[in-house]
Every structure is written in structure tokens, then in C-alpha cells.
Scaffold this motif. Sequence first.
Motif, PDB file in Angstrom:
ATOM      1  N   GLY A  61     -15.284  -5.043  63.258  1.00 21.52           N
ATOM      2  CA  GLY A  61     -13.871  -5.391  63.273  1.00 21.52           C
ATOM      3  C   GLY A  61     -13.126  -4.782  64.442  1.00 21.52           C
ATOM      4  N   LEU A  62     -13.631  -3.688  65.025  1.00 20.91           N
ATOM      5  CA  LEU A  62     -12.935  -3.045  66.140  1.00 20.91           C
ATOM      6  C   LEU A  62     -12.903  -3.927  67.386  1.00 20.91           C
ATOM      7  CD1 LEU A  62     -14.154   0.641  65.712  1.00 20.91           C
ATOM      8  CD2 LEU A  62     -11.929  -0.341  65.116  1.00 20.91           C
ATOM      9  N   PRO A  63     -14.038  -4.473  67.849  1.00 19.28           N
ATOM     10  CA  PRO A  63     -13.934  -5.387  68.997  1.00 19.28           C
ATOM     11  C   PRO A  63     -13.130  -6.642  68.686  1.00 19.28           C
ATOM     12  CG  PRO A  63     -16.186  -5.342  68.132  1.00 19.28           C
ATOM     13  CD  PRO A  63     -15.443  -4.211  67.493  1.00 19.28           C
ATOM     14  N   LEU A  64     -13.206  -7.150  67.450  1.00 20.48           N
ATOM     15  CA  LEU A  64     -12.377  -8.299  67.093  1.00 20.48           C
ATOM     16  C   LEU A  64     -10.902  -7.939  67.157  1.00 20.48           C
ATOM     17  CD1 LEU A  64     -14.355  -9.771  64.054  1.00 20.48           C
ATOM     18  CD2 LEU A  64     -14.280 -10.647  66.387  1.00 20.48           C
ATOM     19  N   LEU A  65     -10.541  -6.743  66.699  1.00 20.79           N
ATOM     20  CA  LEU A  65      -9.155  -6.298  66.770  1.00 20.79           C
ATOM     21  C   LEU A  65      -8.715  -6.142  68.215  1.00 20.79           C
ATOM     22  CD1 LEU A  65      -6.579  -5.253  65.413  1.00 20.79           C
ATOM     23  CD2 LEU A  65      -7.619  -2.968  65.405  1.00 20.79           C
ATOM     24  N   ALA A  66      -9.605  -5.628  69.066  1.00 23.93           N
ATOM     25  CA  ALA A  66      -9.261  -5.482  70.480  1.00 23.93           C
ATOM     26  C   ALA A  66      -8.986  -6.839  71.121  1.00 23.93           C
ATOM     27  CB  ALA A  66     -10.394  -4.762  71.218  1.00 23.93           C
ATOM     28  N   LEU A  67      -9.817  -7.828  70.785  1.00 27.12           N
ATOM     29  CA  LEU A  67      -9.616  -9.165  71.338  1.00 27.12           C
ATOM     30  C   LEU A  67      -8.288  -9.757  70.885  1.00 27.12           C
ATOM     31  CD1 LEU A  67     -10.970 -11.394  73.013  1.00 27.12           C
ATOM     32  CD2 LEU A  67     -11.992 -12.260  70.914  1.00 27.12           C
ATOM     33  N   TYR A  68      -7.973  -9.590  69.611  1.00 28.64           N
ATOM     34  CA  TYR A  68      -6.698 -10.109  69.106  1.00 28.64           C
ATOM     35  C   TYR A  68      -5.519  -9.344  69.704  1.00 28.64           C
ATOM     36  CZ  TYR A  68      -2.685 -10.309  66.040  1.00 28.64           C
ATOM     37  OH  TYR A  68      -1.402 -10.400  65.561  1.00 28.64           O
ATOM     38  N   SER A  69      -5.648  -8.031  69.831  1.00 31.96           N
ATOM     39  CA  SER A  69      -4.529  -7.204  70.280  1.00 31.96           C
ATOM     40  C   SER A  69      -4.139  -7.535  71.710  1.00 31.96           C
ATOM     41  CB  SER A  69      -4.892  -5.720  70.166  1.00 31.96           C
ATOM     42  OG  SER A  69      -5.191  -5.378  68.831  1.00 31.96           O
ATOM     43  N   VAL A  70      -5.122  -7.795  72.579  1.00 30.20           N
ATOM     44  CA  VAL A  70      -4.814  -8.158  73.965  1.00 30.20           C
ATOM     45  C   VAL A  70      -3.964  -9.413  74.002  1.00 30.20           C
ATOM     46  CG1 VAL A  70      -5.832  -8.972  76.117  1.00 30.20           C
ATOM     47  CG2 VAL A  70      -6.822  -7.018  74.946  1.00 30.20           C
TER      48      VAL A  70
END
Length: 795
Positions: free
Chosen positions: A148-157
Motif C-alpha cells: 500500500g505504501l507505493p500505491l499511496l505514493a503514486l496517488y499522493s503525487v
Amino acid sequence: MISSLARLTVRAWAATLLAACALLPLVESTLWMLQAALLLGVQAGVGAAARRVPLARPLTVAAQVVVTLVLLTLMFAREHAVAGLIPGPDALRFFGQLLEQGGQDVNRYAIPAPLSDGIRLMLVGGVLVIGLLVDMLAVTFRSAAPAGLPLLALYSVAAGLTDNGIEWLWFLLAAVGYLMLLLAEGRDRLSQWGRVFAGPPRGRSRETPGAPAPARFGHRIGVVALGIALVAPLALPAMDGGLLDPNGRGVGAGVGGGGTISAVNPLVSLRDSLNNDDDRAVFSVRTEMENTSDLYLRIVSLDDFDGTTWKPSKRAITQVPEGFPAPPGLGPDVEFTEVGTSVSVAKWYGQTWLPMPYPPSRVSVGGDWRYEPVGMTLVGDHGQNTRGLTYEVRSLDVRPTAEQLAKAPEPPADVLREYTELPDSLPSLVHETARAVTDGAKSDYDRAVMLQDWFTLSGDFQYDTQVDVGSGSQAIARFLKDKRGFCVHYSFAMASMARSLGIPARIAVGFAPGTPQADGTISVAMRDAHAWPELYFEGVGWTRFEPTPTRGSTPDYTVQDVEDNGPADPARPSQAAPADPSAQPSRSTDCRADGSDPGSCESESPQAALDAGGDGPKWHVVLLWALAGLLVLALPLSPLLWRTRMRAVRLGGHGRAEEDVAPRVLAAWEELTDTAWDHGIAPDESLTPRGAADRVVRTGGLDGDAAASVRRLAGAVEQVLYAPRPRPAVGLADDVRRAAAALRDSASRRARLRALLAPRSAVRVVWTVSDRWAALRDRLVALRPNWRLPTRQRG
């Protein structure tokens, strides 16, 4: 386990794509998403194949990394790669250049930005990197929660850059993808959590038929979690400025250091400033510039024309650099000097942008300011404004000649694409008038001067501040017909007409030159508020023009004869007499104030960055390309070539002595079973040779000589396996060929093609590599018992 891994792989792929949907509003085209989905599927397929072998986990990730790099090379750097496939130093260097260009494009373009190669590489490459991390964590290492961390990073950008009011939708999609991973990986754990929500079991009759308890409980948890994530921000108004806040901005409240400039239109109060009876002084300016009539204090540039008005694009902002970079487009052949200007602002005048001569090279100012690199402007952060400020600006006094402007080469493609864009709603009268006015012009410079002279001299236009600014797509057309207006109308019209002729143009807003005072300062008042067009010429950069009659000053480079002693035309903007020039004008060695990097003012066009080549390719280069071409052709045919080689070895590579009977029979049997496998009959090691032969005959539909050949070969294998002294067998190769021909004849055309070009038995190559890796690992462990090497992945 295989089906579970495959299902988890698909869900990891889908989760990455769902999170990547948040990037869709950032660019105009969605083509990159299709490319990313395809490449991400190949990447996931390589991981699935490596886990199916199975390879060690580090080798699985390494295989995916290599394939990902090759895919990006094929898409973006094929011409710079070895054999068009292998990423060498040139390809990696080109990737660096593309990423740098992408970073510049991100700062240059408003959202949605055009899909340049640099931006496309950042989007596709970023999605592939995130997809690799998600696949590695959730599937290879079977730990979906950290994925979920890389997915969150992708969404956050994406959420931090977009401001379209539907961020909740992208969050919902990313959350759904993440929950899919959790459900697929931890249904047993979710069942324990589910009792908190569902209570103890109430009997079989109350359960949903066919739905396992973990799945039901997981779905309930997902609904509750999404409801909290989406509804809680609405119920807590004090929690603003987060990822879901569409009003979050980088300019204003915040920690500073970055963000964006919103598209605020500074022309709203320009007419009121010009009509203000209280013409109070705004600035007191002292400058080193020789010709003070060229001292325009520029606030901001407007480059986004939507058919209704011009406005500044939403731009990224950074910390104010100590020395500004060279202005875009300025070449080494254009004369310029660096001058200093001191500006004192009235205490009552609060402007968000900092007025400066263009192009600035260094600014010394107190307060919280941020730098916008594209327009080379400063904007206040945390409510910072110009009220009562005194600051110093070092800027370039650029002096191009008419000849340099007339011979300017074509601008770069990205400049043409962005700064010549016009809305479809613009009336055709604008382009028709522009072509009529510039009829006979030989260059863009001639067209620009003709447009300026038409507004100021020959077009019978009248300066009138009482005319309404107007709105809508017909505002410019009405101005061209009525020929009455003030600087907003003239600058809007000239910039639109220049763009219609293919000349990059934008609008600058600020203050025209003020009134010189006895003490050597210049007083700039409210009525000096002004707007003027800037046109781009390669080698010179953004160049000021003055189409507004009786306002500002006409640039020297637009006047054909500055020594004309005839009477001044009152309709033309004032042209100050040039001061006595020195014998040799001092020239700055650099666009930076410290002069530490000579020649940095040169703006290299994309064409100049290409290697012009030498005397043609050398023989070894031709040979290398030829070998690379053969390799590229051989790669798709490698399974066919391997099967052909193995068939030849198995059927003809053994001796005729008594000790060679067993290897020859077993090799023939292996070739028969692989041939049957290639045609869709998978081997079954639990069967005896006779049972396996019957299965091949029955499934393959063999009869007659072909069936007898298969059973004869099975009998020879039983002799080898069970007889004390197996009898020599003859004609085994012919039996295999006869059975193979019968299998081909009974198969469909598609199955025959598959067996030829993509034989299933070619997977034995991967198995062999994996077995050798395991054997090597075992030998290393035996040599050093204390070593801990990665174990083979079992799922």
C-alpha cells in the motif's frame, strides 16, 4: 498455489493501474495509460513466469528489472540502444536527458500538460517502478500490506498536483485496488477481524450461499474503511489542506518551499488602475539602465488563452535561487549588459507578484518569496506581498538588432506547441486580419513589426480606457472592428494575431516606464499600469513589443530608422533619444550576476543537441549492427531453434555399443513425450511407460503404424527400466518421427503453429537453469556452512 499466485498477480497489476488513474488529469492525452498498462502486463507476466519455474525471489525481481529496462529502451531510446534493444551508456544518457526535459516540461506547462516525451517517460516509467514494487511486495514476497505504501505514493503525487474537485474518485479507485490485494493475500486474517463487525456465527442458513466467511468479512471491512476515509473529511471541517482537499495550494498557508501558482488573472483591476483619479506613486525606482524608457517593471506573464481571456498557467514554484539561470532562448551573439535596479514600494500597495525588469539575473528581497522558473517571476508565499518593500534587482538589458531578429531560426517544437495554441472559438476574423496586415512579410520579425505598426500608426486605432474589457470569444473581433481600447485590448489582439501566424506569443503585465525625477529616481504611478505582448525569437528569447498607441516606448529593434529627424507622430509611443553610447559597450560574460559560468546564456535547440556524425559508420560498427540484427531475429525463433537442436541430439547423438542402449532409448522416449507436450498432451510422471503410451495414442487420436510406433517405444523403455539385460532396439528414431507426424496431422492449424514456434517443452531450458542455480547454491553452502543464501521460492 499456482492459481492463487496468478490471481494475486492480476490483482497487483489491477491495483497499480487503478492508483495510476489519479495521474490521468495531469496530461491532455490518455495514450500513456494504455502503454503503461501493456508494459505493466508484460512485467507482471515475467514475474509470474519466474515464480512458476520457480526462481529464487531475488532472481525473480532481477528478471523483472531487466525486462522493464528493456521495455523502456524499446519505447523511448531504441535509436540509442545497442542493437536497438540493449540499454548501453548512450541509452542511459538519453534517459537522463529525457527525464531532465520532463522536469522542465512539468515546470513549464499548466495542467493538463501536453504529453511530451519527457513527461511520458516520467509517467510510464513511474508506473512501472510502482508496479514492480507492488508485485515484489504483494506477490513475490507475499506481503500485501506494505504494498500500500507505493500505491499511496503514486496517488499522493497526483493528488498534490491536481485541483479538479474529484480527488475522492482517484482515492476510491486506489483504495479498491489495495483492498483487492489484501483480500487475495489474507482472507484467513480478515476472517478474524470480521467477527468484530459481524459477531459470532449465527448458523449456516444465514450465510450467503457460496461466499466464504473471510471474503464476506473482508468486503465488510473494506466498505467500513472506505466509508471512514471518504466521509470523515466531510464531517471534520477543521481538517483541511490534506490530500483530498481540492483547495490546497502551494501559495498561501503552508510550509513553503514548493507548490504551484494558481491561474489568478491580474487584469481584473488593471482598467480601474488606469482610470483612477488618484494617480498616486506606486514605486520609486533608481536604475543603472542607460535608456530608462525601456524600464518596464514586469509582474507576471499570461500564456494561457482559453478564448475568453489570457491568464497565467498553473506553474510549479521553487526556492528563490541565488543566481537565476539564463533566460530561455537568449544566444551568445546578442549584446546585453547587466544592470542594477533598486525599487521602493509604497506602503499602501500590496502586490502578490514582485515587479522586476525582465529578464532578472539576481534578486535581493526580504520576506517569503518563491520563484517561478518559466516566467522568471517571484510570487509571495504565506500571504507575502510588496507592501512597503525595498529590494534590489540585477537584470539583463538585452539589445538585439533588427537583423538578428529577422534571421532568427525556427523556435523549438515545445515552444511552438505551447505558445501558438489558440482556442477553436477564436473568430476567423483574427487570423484573416493578421494575414492581411502582414501580407508581403518575409520573416516572423517583419510580421511582428507590421502588426505593431498597424496598431500604433496605420490602423487608425484610438487609445480609450473607458472601453469595456469585454469577455467571450468575440471580444477581440469587436476590438478589431471598433478600433478603440486600451493596453489590454492591444496586447490581447496582437498576441492572438501573432499566434495565428505561428509566432510564439504571451502577454506581460506590469508597469510601463514612469516619470524621471530631479533626484535621478523614476516615479511609477498607478496610471503606468500596463500590459504588452512578448514574442519569442530563437537566439533572442522573449522580446517586448509595444502595440498600444501613446503608451510606453517603441523598442529600438522595431524602428527601421532611429535617426529619422522628421516630426514625431503623436499616435506613436514615445521613443526616447538614446544616450551617448560608450565606444565599446560592456557585455556581461554570463546571464548570472556572478559571471561564474561563461556562455550559459546560449540556449541550445534540440537539433543542436544531436550528433552531426563524422565520416560514416566504421566497419566494426556495421558488423556489430549486423550481429545485433541477427540476434533480434533469433530471439523470437529461439524456442524453435532449441527444439530443433534437441530433436537432432536425442535422435542421432548416441553410439551403438551395448552401454549406449539405455541413453538412446530414454532420449527417444523423452523426445516423444516432449513432442506430445508441444501438441497439448502434457506429460504425467505418475503413469508407467505403457500407460503414458496409451494416453498419447488415445488423446492424440493415433492409430495404425503411429500407434504401434508409440507402443513399441514404450516397450523399449520398459526393457531399459526393468530387464537385467535390455535387448538392443532398432528404428526408434523412425518410430518417433512417425508418431510426431501423426500428432501434427491430427492437430489443428493453430496447434501446429504453436507447437512449431512456441513449443511448451521449451520450458525445460528454464528448469535446467534453475536446477543449476540450486546445485551451485548447494555447493557454496557446503563450502561455507555459515553462509545464508536465498532459498528457492515455493509460492
